[in-house]
Every structure is written in structure tokens, then in C-alpha cells.
Design a protein around this motif. Structure first.
Motif, short mmCIF file in Angstrom:
data_model
loop_
_atom_site.label_atom_id
_atom_site.label_comp_id
_atom_site.label_asym_id
_atom_site.label_seq_id
_atom_site.Cartn_x
_atom_site.Cartn_y
_atom_site.Cartn_z
N ASN A 4 -64.87 -37.09 -30.20
CA ASN A 4 -64.26 -36.63 -31.44
C ASN A 4 -62.96 -37.39 -31.70
O ASN A 4 -61.91 -37.03 -31.19
CB ASN A 4 -63.99 -35.12 -31.36
CG ASN A 4 -63.61 -34.56 -32.72
OD1 ASN A 4 -63.83 -35.19 -33.75
ND2 ASN A 4 -63.05 -33.38 -32.72
N ARG A 5 -63.08 -38.44 -32.50
CA ARG A 5 -61.93 -39.31 -32.74
C ARG A 5 -61.86 -39.66 -34.21
O ARG A 5 -62.85 -39.68 -34.92
CB ARG A 5 -62.07 -40.62 -31.98
CG ARG A 5 -62.40 -40.46 -30.54
CD ARG A 5 -62.44 -41.81 -29.89
NE ARG A 5 -61.09 -42.29 -29.72
CZ ARG A 5 -60.64 -42.80 -28.58
NH1 ARG A 5 -61.43 -42.90 -27.54
NH2 ARG A 5 -59.41 -43.22 -28.49
N LEU A 6 -60.65 -39.94 -34.63
CA LEU A 6 -60.43 -40.48 -35.96
C LEU A 6 -59.72 -41.81 -35.80
O LEU A 6 -58.71 -41.89 -35.09
CB LEU A 6 -59.58 -39.53 -36.80
CG LEU A 6 -59.21 -40.01 -38.20
CD1 LEU A 6 -60.43 -40.08 -39.10
CD2 LEU A 6 -58.17 -39.08 -38.82
N VAL A 33 -50.31 -36.51 -43.32
CA VAL A 33 -51.42 -35.82 -44.00
C VAL A 33 -52.55 -35.47 -43.03
O VAL A 33 -53.22 -34.46 -43.18
CB VAL A 33 -51.96 -36.60 -45.23
CG1 VAL A 33 -50.88 -36.76 -46.29
CG2 VAL A 33 -52.55 -37.93 -44.84
N VAL A 34 -52.73 -36.31 -42.01
CA VAL A 34 -53.74 -35.99 -41.01
C VAL A 34 -53.32 -34.74 -40.24
O VAL A 34 -54.13 -33.85 -39.96
CB VAL A 34 -53.97 -37.18 -40.05
CG1 VAL A 34 -54.86 -36.77 -38.88
CG2 VAL A 34 -54.60 -38.35 -40.80
N ARG A 73 -54.25 -31.38 -41.58
CA ARG A 73 -55.66 -30.96 -41.51
C ARG A 73 -56.17 -30.78 -40.09
O ARG A 73 -57.22 -30.20 -39.87
CB ARG A 73 -56.54 -31.98 -42.23
CG ARG A 73 -56.16 -32.15 -43.69
CD ARG A 73 -57.24 -32.77 -44.50
NE ARG A 73 -56.85 -32.83 -45.90
CZ ARG A 73 -56.95 -31.82 -46.76
NH1 ARG A 73 -57.46 -30.69 -46.36
NH2 ARG A 73 -56.56 -31.96 -48.00
N MET A 74 -55.43 -31.33 -39.13
CA MET A 74 -55.91 -31.28 -37.75
C MET A 74 -54.76 -31.04 -36.79
O MET A 74 -53.64 -31.43 -37.06
CB MET A 74 -56.53 -32.63 -37.35
CG MET A 74 -57.64 -33.07 -38.22
SD MET A 74 -58.02 -34.79 -37.85
CE MET A 74 -59.48 -34.95 -38.86
N LEU A 107 -59.12 -36.12 -31.39
CA LEU A 107 -59.03 -34.85 -32.10
C LEU A 107 -59.52 -33.71 -31.24
O LEU A 107 -60.70 -33.64 -30.92
CB LEU A 107 -59.87 -34.92 -33.37
CG LEU A 107 -59.55 -36.08 -34.31
CD1 LEU A 107 -60.53 -36.07 -35.47
CD2 LEU A 107 -58.14 -35.98 -34.82
N GLN A 143 -59.43 -30.43 -32.20
CA GLN A 143 -60.12 -29.49 -33.06
C GLN A 143 -59.59 -29.64 -34.48
O GLN A 143 -58.49 -30.13 -34.69
CB GLN A 143 -59.89 -28.04 -32.59
CG GLN A 143 -58.41 -27.66 -32.63
CD GLN A 143 -58.18 -26.29 -32.03
OE1 GLN A 143 -57.89 -26.16 -30.86
NE2 GLN A 143 -58.30 -25.27 -32.85
N THR A 144 -60.37 -29.21 -35.46
CA THR A 144 -59.90 -29.22 -36.84
C THR A 144 -59.23 -27.90 -37.15
O THR A 144 -59.51 -26.88 -36.52
CB THR A 144 -61.05 -29.46 -37.84
OG1 THR A 144 -62.06 -28.49 -37.59
CG2 THR A 144 -61.62 -30.85 -37.67
N ASN A 181 -59.34 -26.38 -40.27
CA ASN A 181 -60.12 -25.53 -41.20
C ASN A 181 -61.58 -25.52 -40.80
O ASN A 181 -62.20 -26.47 -40.53
CB ASN A 181 -59.96 -26.01 -42.66
CG ASN A 181 -60.10 -27.53 -42.77
OD1 ASN A 181 -60.09 -28.25 -41.77
ND2 ASN A 181 -60.23 -28.00 -43.99
#
Lengths: 85, 85
Positions: free
Chosen positions: A19-21, A49-50, A53-54, A80, A82-83, A85
Motif C-alpha cells: 500500500n504505497r503512493l 493535501v495528501v 486524506r491519509m 500508507l 491506512q486511509t 475516509n
């Protein structure tokens, strides 16, 4: 070119952390020296901004900046947990 | 992989438009279908912060989204007429 190795690494690590961005900015120079400042500012803006959201662990963010020819690139690699939302 | 052709195109167009910003997001899927929504939201957020720093013609923004295997990628290609600061 540095951004090629950036994505080459992605493939290697895919099986390790699923789980990566990854964010890559590439900017062609304007010839007035403003590109490094611009990229640096965009890095801060984008990380902000990231973060909205995370949940990002600061230690899980890896940055890599490269200037090659007329191009400045910035790679942002985020693990990441976890998110939000 | 789509992001390779994205950067291949960059090289071709470099001599045509010298002042460009290219942003690439790559996100490994979380398996819950949330990745496309996340990438879409990040696209809006990132375009917004870029607009704060530069005059962007909406017609000069090209977006390309691709889902391949476990990776969702979004390419944002912006031609920059001038910086704001």
C-alpha cells in the motif's frame, strides 16, 4: 534519468509494501532558477493535501530530487498505513 | 505499463513546449475499490494547489488515468504560460 530508476525501484518493492503512493513531479526549467523553489513549494503543498486524506507517518515519506539537463524531478514515495475516509 | 509511455512522450514533446509541469501519481490498490476515488480526489487537490502558484489554462491540462494490475496511475500534464510569483 533519475525518474526511470525511481519507477524501477517501485517494481522491486511492490511485493514488500503493498500500500504505497508515489508522486513524481517533473518540471522543465524556465531558465531563471525558479524551478527548484517551485518544486520545493509544490512538494510541501502536495504533502499537505495528501495528509488531509491519509494518515502518513513522516518516517514513511521518502523524497528524491534530481536535476538533469533542463528537467527538475521530485519523487515522493509514501507508505500508507491506512486511509482516513 | 502506462507511466512508461507517459514519460516517453515527455521526451518527444520537450523541444516543442519548454515550460511544462508533469505530475504522476501511482497508487497500489488497497483491494477495497477506494483507489480510483482517492486518486480522483488527489487530482483535484493537486490541481488546486498548482493553480495557486501558476496561471493554468484549463485547456492546457491533460489528464490520463490508467489501471494496470495492482497499480492505478494518474498522469497530469500541464503547459505553463507563466508563474505567479
Amino acid at each position: 534519468m533519475n525518474f526511470m530508476s525511481f519507477f524501477a525501484r517501485r517494481g522491486e518493492s511492490a511485493s514488500v509494501a503493498k500500500n504505497r503512493l508515489q508522486i513524481l513531479l517533473a518540471h522543465e526549467r524556465m531558465g531563471d532558477g525558479s524551478d527548484a523553489k517551485l518544486i520545493s513549494e509544490l512538494r510541501e503543498d502536495i504533502l499537505e493535501v495528501v495528509r488531509k486524506r491519509m494518515n502518513i507517518d513522516p518516517d514513511a515519506v521518502r523524497l528524491e530530487m534530481d536535476r538533469s539537463g533542463d528537467i527538475t524531478t521530485l519523487g515522493i514515495d509514501i507508505e500508507l498505513p491506512q486511509t482516513k475516509n
